[in-house]
Design an enzyme around this catalytic site. Structure first.
Site, PDB file in Angstrom:
ATOM      1  N   ARG A   1      12.188  -2.923  10.837  1.00  0.00           N
ATOM      2  CA  ARG A   1      11.486  -2.226  11.957  1.00  0.00           C
ATOM      3  C   ARG A   1      11.012  -3.577  12.655  1.00  0.00           C
ATOM      4  O   ARG A   1      10.935  -4.747  12.228  1.00  0.00           O
ATOM      5  CB  ARG A   1       9.720  -1.659  11.123  1.00  0.00           C
ATOM      6  CG  ARG A   1       9.566  -0.253  10.562  1.00  0.00           C
ATOM      7  CD  ARG A   1       9.048  -0.018   9.716  1.00  0.00           C
ATOM      8  NE  ARG A   1       7.269  -0.981  10.227  1.00  0.00           N
ATOM      9  CZ  ARG A   1       6.638  -1.178   9.113  1.00  0.00           C
ATOM     10  NH1 ARG A   1       6.192  -0.045   8.391  1.00  0.00           N
ATOM     11  NH2 ARG A   1       5.049  -1.527   9.230  1.00  0.00           N
TER      12      ARG A   1
ATOM     13  N   ARG B   1       0.114  -9.705  13.782  1.00  0.00           N
ATOM     14  CA  ARG B   1      -0.139  -8.098  12.591  1.00  0.00           C
ATOM     15  C   ARG B   1      -1.384  -9.278  11.564  1.00  0.00           C
ATOM     16  O   ARG B   1      -2.344  -8.551  11.670  1.00  0.00           O
ATOM     17  CB  ARG B   1       1.025  -7.389  11.704  1.00  0.00           C
ATOM     18  CG  ARG B   1       1.722  -6.445  12.884  1.00  0.00           C
ATOM     19  CD  ARG B   1       3.252  -5.916  12.084  1.00  0.00           C
ATOM     20  NE  ARG B   1       2.964  -5.434  10.762  1.00  0.00           N
ATOM     21  CZ  ARG B   1       4.287  -5.400  10.099  1.00  0.00           C
ATOM     22  NH1 ARG B   1       5.043  -5.457   9.859  1.00  0.00           N
ATOM     23  NH2 ARG B   1       3.793  -4.035   9.244  1.00  0.00           N
TER      24      ARG B   1
ATOM     25  N   ARG C   1      -8.488   0.888  10.018  1.00  0.00           N
ATOM     26  CA  ARG C   1      -8.246  -0.213  10.312  1.00  0.00           C
ATOM     27  C   ARG C   1      -9.422  -1.068  11.295  1.00  0.00           C
ATOM     28  O   ARG C   1      -9.186  -1.932  11.064  1.00  0.00           O
ATOM     29  CB  ARG C   1      -7.156  -0.582  11.176  1.00  0.00           C
ATOM     30  CG  ARG C   1      -5.511   0.037  10.941  1.00  0.00           C
ATOM     31  CD  ARG C   1      -5.049  -1.053   9.529  1.00  0.00           C
ATOM     32  NE  ARG C   1      -3.842  -1.345  10.256  1.00  0.00           N
ATOM     33  CZ  ARG C   1      -2.619  -0.692   9.795  1.00  0.00           C
ATOM     34  NH1 ARG C   1      -2.489   0.565   9.143  1.00  0.00           N
ATOM     35  NH2 ARG C   1      -1.167  -1.190   9.688  1.00  0.00           N
TER      36      ARG C   1
ATOM     37  N   ARG D   1      11.851  -6.535   4.490  1.00  0.00           N
ATOM     38  CA  ARG D   1      11.927  -4.749   4.417  1.00  0.00           C
ATOM     39  C   ARG D   1      12.678  -4.213   5.042  1.00  0.00           C
ATOM     40  O   ARG D   1      13.457  -4.096   6.544  1.00  0.00           O
ATOM     41  CB  ARG D   1      10.458  -4.311   4.490  1.00  0.00           C
ATOM     42  CG  ARG D   1      10.705  -3.049   3.965  1.00  0.00           C
ATOM     43  CD  ARG D   1       8.997  -2.512   4.948  1.00  0.00           C
ATOM     44  NE  ARG D   1       8.812  -3.073   5.687  1.00  0.00           N
ATOM     45  CZ  ARG D   1       6.970  -2.575   6.116  1.00  0.00           C
ATOM     46  NH1 ARG D   1       6.704  -1.734   5.158  1.00  0.00           N
ATOM     47  NH2 ARG D   1       5.974  -3.155   6.651  1.00  0.00           N
TER      48      ARG D   1
ATOM     49  N   LYS E   1       0.973  -1.845  -0.193  1.00  0.00           N
ATOM     50  CA  LYS E   1       0.354   0.272  -0.166  1.00  0.00           C
ATOM     51  C   LYS E   1       1.323   1.102   0.209  1.00  0.00           C
ATOM     52  O   LYS E   1       0.311   2.085  -0.760  1.00  0.00           O
ATOM     53  CB  LYS E   1      -0.973  -0.068   1.244  1.00  0.00           C
ATOM     54  CG  LYS E   1      -1.521  -0.745   1.347  1.00  0.00           C
ATOM     55  CD  LYS E   1      -2.706  -1.001   3.144  1.00  0.00           C
ATOM     56  CE  LYS E   1      -1.826  -0.377   4.207  1.00  0.00           C
ATOM     57  NZ  LYS E   1      -1.819  -2.143   4.466  1.00  0.00           N
TER      58      LYS E   1
HETATM   59  P1  ATP Z   1       3.153  -2.209   6.003  1.00  0.00           P
HETATM   60  O1  ATP Z   1       3.760  -0.989   6.385  1.00  0.00           O
HETATM   61  O2  ATP Z   1       4.498  -2.807   6.026  1.00  0.00           O
HETATM   62  O3  ATP Z   1       1.678  -2.462   4.237  1.00  0.00           O
HETATM   63  P2  ATP Z   1       0.750  -1.933   8.050  1.00  0.00           P
HETATM   64  O4  ATP Z   1       0.084  -1.417   7.015  1.00  0.00           O
HETATM   65  O5  ATP Z   1       0.609  -2.878   9.341  1.00  0.00           O
HETATM   66  O6  ATP Z   1       1.967  -2.451   6.861  1.00  0.00           O
HETATM   67  P3  ATP Z   1       1.413   0.316   8.611  1.00  0.00           P
HETATM   68  O7  ATP Z   1       0.394   1.221   8.377  1.00  0.00           O
HETATM   69  O8  ATP Z   1       2.909   1.717   9.012  1.00  0.00           O
HETATM   70  O9  ATP Z   1       1.894  -0.492   8.687  1.00  0.00           O
HETATM   71  O10 ATP Z   1       0.936   0.069  10.696  1.00  0.00           O
HETATM   72  C1  ATP Z   1       2.054  -0.139  11.786  1.00  0.00           C
HETATM   73  C2  ATP Z   1       1.712   0.133  13.152  1.00  0.00           C
HETATM   74  O11 ATP Z   1       0.953   1.224  13.316  1.00  0.00           O
HETATM   75  C3  ATP Z   1       0.560  -1.268  12.882  1.00  0.00           C
HETATM   76  O12 ATP Z   1       0.815  -2.358  13.242  1.00  0.00           O
HETATM   77  C4  ATP Z   1      -0.094  -0.895  14.404  1.00  0.00           C
HETATM   78  O13 ATP Z   1       0.669  -0.515  15.260  1.00  0.00           O
HETATM   79  C5  ATP Z   1      -0.420   1.045  13.925  1.00  0.00           C
HETATM   80  N1  ATP Z   1      -1.448   1.894  13.466  1.00  0.00           N
HETATM   81  C6  ATP Z   1      -1.072   2.445  11.978  1.00  0.00           C
HETATM   82  N2  ATP Z   1      -1.979   2.673  12.085  1.00  0.00           N
HETATM   83  C7  ATP Z   1      -3.111   2.822  12.602  1.00  0.00           C
HETATM   84  C8  ATP Z   1      -4.594   2.827  12.681  1.00  0.00           C
HETATM   85  N3  ATP Z   1      -4.903   3.225  11.718  1.00  0.00           N
HETATM   86  N4  ATP Z   1      -5.217   2.216  13.954  1.00  0.00           N
HETATM   87  C9  ATP Z   1      -4.899   1.512  14.508  1.00  0.00           C
HETATM   88  N5  ATP Z   1      -3.208   0.937  14.650  1.00  0.00           N
HETATM   89  C10 ATP Z   1      -2.442   1.825  13.757  1.00  0.00           C
HETATM   90 MG    MG Z   2       2.527   0.849   4.897  1.00  0.00          MG
END
Ligand code: ATP
Ligand code: MG
Length: 223
Positions: free
Chosen positions: A160, A171, A88, A127, A13
């Site tokens: 990370r 996750r 989320r 990554r 994404k």
């Molecule tokens: P990637 O970056 O690999 O696509 P991802 O989408 O799970 O994976 P991030 O979006 O960077 O990773 O989110 C990392 C962490 O930040 C999540 O696991 C969570 O702890 C927190 N986080 C990010 N967005 C939210 C949200 N909308 N609500 C709650 N926690 C969040």
């Molecule tokens: Mg991301």
């Protein structure tokens, strides 16, 4: 245009949001990046969020919804935005709806990214990120010229904590339990477009652009 990029962790994404935001002049809003910045700066929110993030859990809604709402109402997002990593869960989706309703706006399209679990785990596990400039690499698919050193700024690369194999599993479980349901939520609104993300970056980008350009001129209107 106001878009959401939805999908499991590691599906790509963020990579695609960065490319499409440049191509379409939209602001890229990544809730994960906003939270990591808060953690690094040791703000009150960052201090509270850190443990959840490192353990692969969602942070409580109250730590994230206001930051995102503020961002999408800011001047930077006037021309439109791509939300990456938000909402989320269902309650975040409803807060987002009401935040936009207040200013008579709405989400135009939700791109739902899918890939096999095998592809996802390989992508996340390899990554590596530059602590200094944020450039991203992959051990196998896009390694830096010199191991663990950023090509752009020569700083050290890091992994990370939530990308460690045991946390990736958490996750993915959290995604299935809390986030996947949003596919139905947006499908019922008739704004969901599915994107298969098993292929290469360019191919996926093209799939998204095709989806975007299938929207009518009126829908693509920025105001
Ligand atoms: P990637 O970056 O690999 O696509 P991802 O989408 O799970 O994976 P991030 O979006 O960077 O990773 O989110 C990392 C962490 O930040 C999540 O696991 C969570 O702890 C927190 N986080 C990010 N967005 C939210 C949200 N909308 N609500 C709650 N926690 C969040
Ligand atoms: Mg991301």
């Amino acid at each position: 245009m106001r878009l959401i990029f939805h999908g499991p962790p590691g599906v790509g994404k963020g990579t695609q949001a960065e490319r499409i935001s440049i191509a379409e002049n939209l602001n890229h809003v990544s809730s994960g990046d906003l939270l990591r910045t808060a953690v690094d700066a040791k703000t009150e929110i960052g201090l509270k969020a850190r443990e959840y993030i490192e353990n692969g859990l969602l942070v409580p809604d109250e730590l994230i919804v206001n930051i995102v709402a503020e961002k999408i109402n800011s001047a930077e997002c006037k021309n439109g935005f791509i939300l990456d990593g938000f909402p989320r869960n269902l309650s975040q989706a409803k807060v987002l709806d009401s935040t936009l309703e207040k200013v008579e706006k709405k989400i135009d399209r939700v791109f739902s990214f899918t890939a096999s679990e095998e592809v996802i785990i390989t992508r996340i596990a390899g990554r590596r990120i530059c602590k200094s400039c944020g450039a991203q690499y992959h051990e196998l698919f896009s390694p830096p010229l010199k191991e663990n050193v950023c090509d752009k700024c020569s700083s050290k690369l890091y992994q990370r904590k939530d990308d460690y194999p045991e946390t990736i599993k958490v996750r993915l479980k959290v995604y299935k339990e809390q986030t996947e349901t949003l596919i139905d939520y947006y499908n019922q609104k008739g704004i969901l477009i599915e994107v298969n993300c098993n292929g290469g970056k360019k191919e996926i980008q093209q799939n998204i652009l095709t989806g975007l350009h299938s929207m009518s001129e009126k829908e693509r209107d920025t105001e």
